[in-house]
Write a protein that holds these residues in place. Sequence first.
Motif, PDB file in Angstrom:
ATOM      1  N   UNK A   1       0.355 -19.824  -5.620  1.00  0.00           N
ATOM      2  CA  UNK A   1       0.759 -18.833  -6.623  1.00  0.00           C
ATOM      3  C   UNK A   1      -0.384 -18.427  -7.557  1.00  0.00           C
ATOM      4  N   UNK A   2      -0.699 -17.147  -7.544  1.00  0.00           N
ATOM      5  CA  UNK A   2      -1.769 -16.625  -8.381  1.00  0.00           C
ATOM      6  C   UNK A   2      -1.318 -15.485  -9.282  1.00  0.00           C
ATOM      7  N   UNK A   3      -0.054 -15.066  -9.139  1.00  0.00           N
ATOM      8  CA  UNK A   3       0.379 -13.868  -9.863  1.00  0.00           C
ATOM      9  C   UNK A   3       1.728 -14.072 -10.546  1.00  0.00           C
ATOM     10  N   UNK A   4       1.943 -15.238 -11.116  1.00  0.00           N
ATOM     11  CA  UNK A   4       3.201 -15.485 -11.814  1.00  0.00           C
ATOM     12  C   UNK A   4       3.243 -14.642 -13.087  1.00  0.00           C
ATOM     13  N   UNK A   5       4.344 -13.932 -13.263  1.00  0.00           N
ATOM     14  CA  UNK A   5       4.509 -13.092 -14.444  1.00  0.00           C
ATOM     15  C   UNK A   5       3.806 -11.756 -14.354  1.00  0.00           C
ATOM     16  N   UNK A   6       3.471 -11.317 -13.115  1.00  0.00           N
ATOM     17  CA  UNK A   6       2.813 -10.023 -12.971  1.00  0.00           C
ATOM     18  C   UNK A   6       3.086  -9.424 -11.605  1.00  0.00           C
ATOM     19  N   UNK A   7       2.722  -8.149 -11.497  1.00  0.00           N
ATOM     20  CA  UNK A   7       2.784  -7.441 -10.227  1.00  0.00           C
ATOM     21  C   UNK A   7       1.387  -7.451  -9.607  1.00  0.00           C
ATOM     22  N   UNK A   8       1.333  -7.600  -8.280  1.00  0.00           N
ATOM     23  CA  UNK A   8       0.076  -7.362  -7.593  1.00  0.00           C
ATOM     24  C   UNK A   8       0.353  -6.535  -6.358  1.00  0.00           C
ATOM     25  N   UNK A   9      -0.702  -6.043  -5.739  1.00  0.00           N
ATOM     26  CA  UNK A   9      -0.555  -5.144  -4.609  1.00  0.00           C
ATOM     27  C   UNK A   9      -1.552  -5.505  -3.525  1.00  0.00           C
ATOM     28  N   UNK A  10      -1.252  -5.126  -2.298  1.00  0.00           N
ATOM     29  CA  UNK A  10      -2.112  -5.453  -1.159  1.00  0.00           C
ATOM     30  C   UNK A  10      -2.261  -4.238  -0.254  1.00  0.00           C
ATOM     31  N   UNK A  11      -3.434  -4.164   0.399  1.00  0.00           N
ATOM     32  CA  UNK A  11      -3.697  -3.135   1.401  1.00  0.00           C
ATOM     33  C   UNK A  11      -4.782  -3.633   2.335  1.00  0.00           C
ATOM     34  N   UNK A  12      -4.920  -2.991   3.464  1.00  0.00           N
ATOM     35  CA  UNK A  12      -5.995  -3.323   4.389  1.00  0.00           C
ATOM     36  C   UNK A  12      -7.316  -2.825   3.822  1.00  0.00           C
TER      37      UNK A  12
ATOM     38  N   UNK B   1       0.847  -1.186   0.000  1.00  0.00           N
ATOM     39  CA  UNK B   1       0.000   0.000   0.000  1.00  0.00           C
ATOM     40  C   UNK B   1       0.887   1.242   0.000  1.00  0.00           C
ATOM     41  N   UNK B   2       0.257   2.418  -0.098  1.00  0.00           N
ATOM     42  CA  UNK B   2       1.029   3.658  -0.103  1.00  0.00           C
ATOM     43  C   UNK B   2       1.826   3.818   1.186  1.00  0.00           C
ATOM     44  N   UNK B   3       1.266   3.348   2.295  1.00  0.00           N
ATOM     45  CA  UNK B   3       1.956   3.385   3.582  1.00  0.00           C
ATOM     46  C   UNK B   3       2.091   1.968   4.109  1.00  0.00           C
ATOM     47  N   UNK B   4       3.326   1.572   4.397  1.00  0.00           N
ATOM     48  CA  UNK B   4       3.587   0.274   5.011  1.00  0.00           C
ATOM     49  C   UNK B   4       4.523   0.502   6.182  1.00  0.00           C
TER      50      UNK B   4
END
Length: 216
Positions: A205-216, A160-163
């Motif tokens: 594994x669900x994001x092979x070959x890509x970027x993903x992001x996480x946040x609350x 996220x923007x803040x971690x």
Amino acid sequence: MAKIALFGAGGTIGQRVLDEALARGHRVTAVVRDPSRFDRKHPALTVITGDVLDPESVAAAATGQDVLVSAVGRPDGPASQALMAPSARALVAGLRKLGPAAPRLISVGGAGSLETAPGVKVWDAPGLPEWLLQIMHAHGDALEVFRGADDVRWTSLSPAATIEPGERTGNYRTGTERLVTAADGSSRISAEDYAVALVDEIEDPRHIGERFTVAH
């Protein structure tokens, strides 16, 4: 149980990835520049010497592993620029040396290159200090290295923007190219829950070959 080689195990994110992986029963090899300065002990932990900027060292650390995790980073701009893209290139080159036997790669990424609106990225916000922009673009440059490596099974996880260090709740939301925000527009995740998401990706594994992001 996965066999995981981890660069950056002594950092804020790396320590939490290490803790999360060990707590779930995985075997971890921490790859550090100076093992004498890394005092963590655990029956499922091995500590070896390695350099994330050296493809030969990357290949040696990755041999026989299921997943290679890079949690390296620097808190200032020039150091980030000297580390992030060069380490990405070394990681790719090292894994290529192993051919089909190479493990998957999961890299800790940055939030700066995520979109906040179509065609607008986090790093386009006005007033950001130069040192922060340098860190953001260093992570963005590393991501482009991975995107050009279609012969490597890579994943980049942007926070996220803040971690920051906080509570492990085990809860998070995911996205891909768009910054994940709460109803009030904030974008946050604890370092602990970021580590949960990363180890979840190791296990499923669900994001092979890509970027993903996480946040609350």
